[in-house]
Write a protein that holds these residues in place. Structure first.
Motif, PDB file in Angstrom:
ATOM      1  N   ALA A  99       7.482 -10.069  14.210  1.00 27.73           N
ATOM      2  CA  ALA A  99       7.215  -9.710  12.812  1.00 27.73           C
ATOM      3  C   ALA A  99       8.496  -9.569  11.997  1.00 27.73           C
ATOM      4  O   ALA A  99       8.447  -9.491  10.767  1.00 27.73           O
ATOM      5  N   ALA A 121       9.330 -11.891   8.789  1.00 33.55           N
ATOM      6  CA  ALA A 121       8.518 -11.587   7.604  1.00 33.55           C
ATOM      7  C   ALA A 121       8.942 -10.271   6.964  1.00 33.55           C
ATOM      8  O   ALA A 121       9.014 -10.169   5.738  1.00 33.55           O
ATOM      9  N   ALA A 150      12.307 -10.804   5.251  1.00 39.06           N
ATOM     10  CA  ALA A 150      12.137 -11.643   4.056  1.00 39.06           C
ATOM     11  C   ALA A 150      11.609 -10.831   2.880  1.00 39.06           C
ATOM     12  O   ALA A 150      11.866 -11.160   1.727  1.00 39.06           O
ATOM     13  N   GLY A 151      10.892  -9.755   3.174  1.00 35.90           N
ATOM     14  CA  GLY A 151      10.349  -8.917   2.116  1.00 35.90           C
ATOM     15  C   GLY A 151      11.300  -7.842   1.616  1.00 35.90           C
ATOM     16  O   GLY A 151      10.977  -7.109   0.687  1.00 35.90           O
ATOM     17  N   VAL A 194      16.315 -16.190   6.576  1.00 32.52           N
ATOM     18  CA  VAL A 194      15.165 -16.144   5.659  1.00 32.52           C
ATOM     19  C   VAL A 194      15.597 -15.955   4.211  1.00 32.52           C
ATOM     20  O   VAL A 194      14.761 -15.867   3.317  1.00 32.52           O
TER      21      VAL A 194
END
Length: 89
Positions: free
Chosen positions: A21, A24, A27-28, A46
């Motif tokens: 995970a 992701a 990247a956020g 990313v």
């Protein structure tokens, strides 16, 4: 020190995110600060802006690469960039 309004946006995710995970989650993020480890390289890959802290590893060899901004913070220890040498312990 961080400005008072920013401190609530800083999160220590050490050990809290499963590896699958992590791309992701990173990247956020607005930005990531990390020592030269896998998460730093994932954040760079990313495109998340990154502050990478280097100690015994040499950024000329281990610099994370990616589309986002990457800033380095280098230490000044006597063993600076000693990774892979007899001085590294």
């Amino acid at each position: 020190l961080l400005p008072p309004g920013l401190i609530h946006r800083v999160h220590d995710l050490t050990g809290a995110v499963p590896l699958d995970a992590l791309p992701a989650v990173l990247a956020g993020c607005c930005a990531v600060a990390s020592v030269d480890t896998g998460p730093a390289h994932i954040a760079a890959a990313v495109g998340t802006p990154l502050l990478a802290v280097f100690g015994p590893t040499d950024p000329a060899r281990f610099l994370p690469h990616g589309p986002g901004r990457i800033e380095l913070l280098l230490g000044s220890a006597p063993c600076q960039f000693c990774h892979g040498t007899p001085r590294f312990r």
